[in-house]
Design a protein around this motif. Sequence first.
Motif, PDB file in Angstrom:
ATOM      1  N   GLY A  96      17.773 -80.296 -88.624  1.00  0.00           N
ATOM      2  CA  GLY A  96      17.512 -81.660 -89.055  1.00  0.00           C
ATOM      3  C   GLY A  96      18.395 -82.570 -88.228  1.00  0.00           C
ATOM      4  N   VAL A  97      17.988 -83.804 -88.077  1.00  0.00           N
ATOM      5  CA  VAL A  97      18.806 -84.784 -87.354  1.00  0.00           C
ATOM      6  C   VAL A  97      19.574 -85.587 -88.392  1.00  0.00           C
ATOM      7  CG1 VAL A  97      18.807 -86.770 -85.809  1.00  0.00           C
ATOM      8  CG2 VAL A  97      17.278 -84.835 -85.356  1.00  0.00           C
ATOM      9  N   LEU A  98      20.880 -85.345 -88.453  1.00  0.00           N
ATOM     10  CA  LEU A  98      21.744 -86.013 -89.432  1.00  0.00           C
ATOM     11  C   LEU A  98      22.155 -87.408 -88.988  1.00  0.00           C
ATOM     12  CD1 LEU A  98      24.199 -83.086 -90.264  1.00  0.00           C
ATOM     13  CD2 LEU A  98      22.143 -83.757 -91.500  1.00  0.00           C
ATOM     14  N   THR A  99      22.325 -87.568 -87.676  1.00  0.00           N
ATOM     15  CA  THR A  99      22.772 -88.854 -87.146  1.00  0.00           C
ATOM     16  C   THR A  99      21.957 -89.214 -85.913  1.00  0.00           C
ATOM     17  OG1 THR A  99      24.459 -87.811 -85.755  1.00  0.00           O
ATOM     18  CG2 THR A  99      25.167 -88.566 -87.919  1.00  0.00           C
ATOM     19  N   THR A 100      21.765 -90.497 -85.723  1.00  0.00           N
ATOM     20  CA  THR A 100      21.132 -91.017 -84.519  1.00  0.00           C
ATOM     21  C   THR A 100      21.999 -92.174 -84.045  1.00  0.00           C
ATOM     22  OG1 THR A 100      18.937 -90.416 -85.327  1.00  0.00           O
ATOM     23  CG2 THR A 100      19.034 -92.051 -83.561  1.00  0.00           C
ATOM     24  N   ILE A 101      22.598 -92.004 -82.880  1.00  0.00           N
ATOM     25  CA  ILE A 101      23.471 -93.046 -82.330  1.00  0.00           C
ATOM     26  C   ILE A 101      22.825 -93.589 -81.067  1.00  0.00           C
ATOM     27  CG2 ILE A 101      25.773 -93.607 -81.466  1.00  0.00           C
ATOM     28  CD1 ILE A 101      26.751 -91.044 -82.991  1.00  0.00           C
ATOM     29  N   GLU A 102      22.448 -94.838 -81.108  1.00  0.00           N
ATOM     30  CA  GLU A 102      21.857 -95.500 -79.946  1.00  0.00           C
ATOM     31  C   GLU A 102      22.992 -96.105 -79.132  1.00  0.00           C
ATOM     32  OE1 GLU A 102      18.953 -98.117 -81.667  1.00  0.00           O
ATOM     33  OE2 GLU A 102      17.495 -96.487 -81.831  1.00  0.00           O
ATOM     34  N   MET A 103      23.527 -95.313 -78.205  1.00  0.00           N
ATOM     35  CA  MET A 103      24.688 -95.732 -77.427  1.00  0.00           C
ATOM     36  C   MET A 103      24.425 -97.017 -76.651  1.00  0.00           C
ATOM     37  SD  MET A 103      27.241 -93.813 -78.084  1.00  0.00           S
ATOM     38  CE  MET A 103      28.353 -94.285 -76.771  1.00  0.00           C
ATOM     39  N   HIS A 104      23.239 -97.165 -76.101  1.00  0.00           N
ATOM     40  CA  HIS A 104      22.929 -98.368 -75.334  1.00  0.00           C
ATOM     41  C   HIS A 104      23.045 -99.619 -76.208  1.00  0.00           C
ATOM     42  CE1 HIS A 104      19.189 -96.740 -76.996  1.00  0.00           C
ATOM     43  NE2 HIS A 104      18.739 -97.983 -77.042  1.00  0.00           N
ATOM     44  N   ALA A 105      22.597 -99.527 -77.456  1.00  0.00           N
ATOM     45  CA  ALA A 105      22.674-100.673 -78.370  1.00  0.00           C
ATOM     46  C   ALA A 105      24.114-100.920 -78.820  1.00  0.00           C
ATOM     47  CB  ALA A 105      21.763-100.446 -79.572  1.00  0.00           C
ATOM     48  N   LYS A 106      24.841 -99.836 -79.137  1.00  0.00           N
ATOM     49  CA  LYS A 106      26.230 -99.984 -79.603  1.00  0.00           C
ATOM     50  C   LYS A 106      27.126-100.547 -78.517  1.00  0.00           C
ATOM     51  CE  LYS A 106      26.309 -99.134 -83.827  1.00  0.00           C
ATOM     52  NZ  LYS A 106      26.576-100.275 -84.681  1.00  0.00           N
ATOM     53  N   LEU A 107      26.963-100.063 -77.284  1.00  0.00           N
ATOM     54  CA  LEU A 107      27.804-100.567 -76.194  1.00  0.00           C
ATOM     55  C   LEU A 107      27.480-102.026 -75.875  1.00  0.00           C
ATOM     56  CD1 LEU A 107      27.954 -97.441 -73.879  1.00  0.00           C
ATOM     57  CD2 LEU A 107      29.752 -98.334 -75.364  1.00  0.00           C
TER      58      LEU A 107
END
Length: 128
Positions: A30-41
């Motif tokens: 299962g995918v517990l986390t999704t981190i959109e690095m491009h958006a966060k940076l």
Amino acid sequence: MSYYFSKTLQLPFDEAISYVTESLKKEGFGVLTTIEMHAKLKEKLGVEIQKYTILGACNPPFAYKALQAENKIGTMLPCNVIVQEIGDGKVEVAAVDPIESMKAIENPALGDVANQVRALLKKVVDSL
């Protein structure tokens, strides 16, 4: 030896995220986390990078086995899978090699779990 395995796909980025997520599910992750690095940076630093998402994938039975063998293993979980744009309508999918990351931990009981998880993650990436 490399600490990851990867594959390049000819897919739009958002389609690749869905495809990888579904492929992980087929192997019990299962995918517990999704981190959109491009958006966060962009938000935190005002910088722009290619689309780059980190999916935190977890296979509960193997996570449980790993926790039974090593109670600090949570510092190494979940297994990260990245999806990043590389240009010309292509994306690269890369998954951590659990065997390589477990080398930092001196606990032979984790070897079997790492080998089994590696086989599943490699199967996912190879099937894409």
